[in-house]
Scaffold this active site. Sequence first.
Site, short mmCIF file in Angstrom:
data_model
loop_
_atom_site.label_atom_id
_atom_site.label_comp_id
_atom_site.label_asym_id
_atom_site.label_seq_id
_atom_site.Cartn_x
_atom_site.Cartn_y
_atom_site.Cartn_z
N LYS A 273 0.89 -1.29 0.08
CA LYS A 273 0.02 -0.05 0.08
C LYS A 273 0.72 1.24 -0.06
CE LYS A 273 -3.93 -2.35 2.32
NZ LYS A 273 -4.73 -2.45 3.50
N TYR B 80 -12.53 -2.86 -3.20
CA TYR B 80 -13.00 -2.80 -1.67
C TYR B 80 -14.54 -2.67 -1.67
CZ TYR B 80 -8.42 -2.22 0.36
OH TYR B 80 -7.12 -2.53 0.60
N ASN C 265 -1.85 -0.02 7.36
CA ASN C 265 -1.42 -1.54 7.61
C ASN C 265 -0.45 -1.91 6.41
OD1 ASN C 265 -3.39 -2.15 5.78
ND2 ASN C 265 -4.45 -3.26 7.23
N HIS D 83 -1.76 -5.34 1.25
CA HIS D 83 -3.11 -6.07 1.12
C HIS D 83 -2.83 -7.44 0.60
CE1 HIS D 83 -6.78 -7.26 -0.28
NE2 HIS D 83 -6.17 -7.75 -1.48
N GLU E 133 -9.87 -10.02 -7.80
CA GLU E 133 -8.78 -9.31 -7.80
C GLU E 133 -7.85 -9.25 -8.88
OE1 GLU E 133 -7.30 -9.40 -3.71
OE2 GLU E 133 -9.28 -9.02 -2.81
O1 CDP Z 1 -6.81 -6.23 4.76
P1 CDP Z 1 -7.71 -7.06 5.55
O2 CDP Z 1 -8.34 -8.27 4.69
O3 CDP Z 1 -6.73 -7.91 6.55
O4 CDP Z 1 -8.92 -6.51 6.40
P2 CDP Z 1 -10.19 -6.06 5.65
O5 CDP Z 1 -11.30 -6.23 7.04
O6 CDP Z 1 -10.56 -6.73 4.60
O7 CDP Z 1 -10.35 -4.38 5.51
C1 CDP Z 1 -9.65 -3.98 4.40
C2 CDP Z 1 -8.91 -2.72 4.66
O8 CDP Z 1 -9.48 -1.84 5.09
C3 CDP Z 1 -7.75 -2.99 5.94
O9 CDP Z 1 -6.53 -3.55 5.56
C4 CDP Z 1 -7.56 -1.63 6.19
O10 CDP Z 1 -6.57 -0.83 5.32
C5 CDP Z 1 -9.01 -0.84 5.77
N1 CDP Z 1 -9.63 -0.92 7.43
C6 CDP Z 1 -9.88 0.10 7.88
O11 CDP Z 1 -8.93 1.17 7.50
N2 CDP Z 1 -10.58 0.40 9.30
C7 CDP Z 1 -11.10 -0.79 9.53
N3 CDP Z 1 -11.83 -0.51 10.73
C8 CDP Z 1 -11.03 -1.87 9.01
C9 CDP Z 1 -10.41 -1.92 8.03
MG MG Z 2 -9.94 -8.19 3.30
#
Ligand code: CDP
Ligand code: MG
Length: 167
Positions: free
Chosen positions: A29, A69, A132, A135, A146
Site C-alpha cells: 500500500k 473494496y 497497515n 493487502h 482481484e
Molecule cells: O486487509 P484485511 O483483509 O486484513 O482487512 P479487511 O477487514 O478486509 O479491511 C480491508 C482494509 O480496510 C484494511 O486492510 C484496512 O486498510 C482498512 N480498514 C480500516 O481502515 N479500518 C477498519 N476499521 C477496518 C479496515
Molecule cells: Mg480483506
Amino acid sequence: MICLVLTIFAHIFQTGWTGAKERTFIAVKPDGIQRRLVGEIICRFEQKGFKLVGLKLLQAPESVLREHYWDLRGKPFFNGLVCYMGSGPVVAMVWQGVDVVKTCFGMLGEMNPAVCLPGTIRGDYCVEGGRNVIHGSDSVESAQREIPLWFRRHELHSWDHSSSRWI
Ligand code: CDP
Ligand code: MG
C-alpha cells in the site's frame, strides 16, 4: 464415471487456480512504499518459495479501488480507505504456488495491529490498522476477482523456477 472425474480434474487444473498454479494478489500500500518496505516485503514471499508472476508500480484509479473494496462499501471508513489507497503509488503483485492464498494471507498478519503476531508483516511494521502497509487476497475467490481487476492477461507470466524441485 472415471471420464467425468477426469474431465472435472482437467477443468480445475486448466483454470489454473489449484495446486502449484494457485495465485494470489498482493499489494504494498502507499504507506509501505513511503516507508521503504517494498524490498523487505517482496523478499519475504520470494524467500518463502513462492513464484512472482506479476509485478507493477501504479497509482490506482479510484474506480479500481472502489471495485477492489466493494465488499466494504457500507463501512464508515470506506471513503477514507479509497482515498488512502489512491494517495500514492502501490506495488501490485501476483504470487503463485501451493496454498499461496492462505499462506500469504497468514504472512500479512491480522488487520488489528494490537493482535497481529510478530513475524508477520503487519506484526513487524504496523501500529495503526488504517495504515497497515499491505493487502493480500483473503480467499481463492477473492484472488480470482482481484487479479483481473489489477492485471491484464499479458502482464502475468508463466515461467519455471530452476529451484522448483527443492522447494
Ligand atoms: O486487509 P484485511 O483483509 O486484513 O482487512 P479487511 O477487514 O478486509 O479491511 C480491508 C482494509 O480496510 C484494511 O486492510 C484496512 O486498510 C482498512 N480498514 C480500516 O481502515 N479500518 C477498519 N476499521 C477496518 C479496515
Ligand atoms: Mg480483506
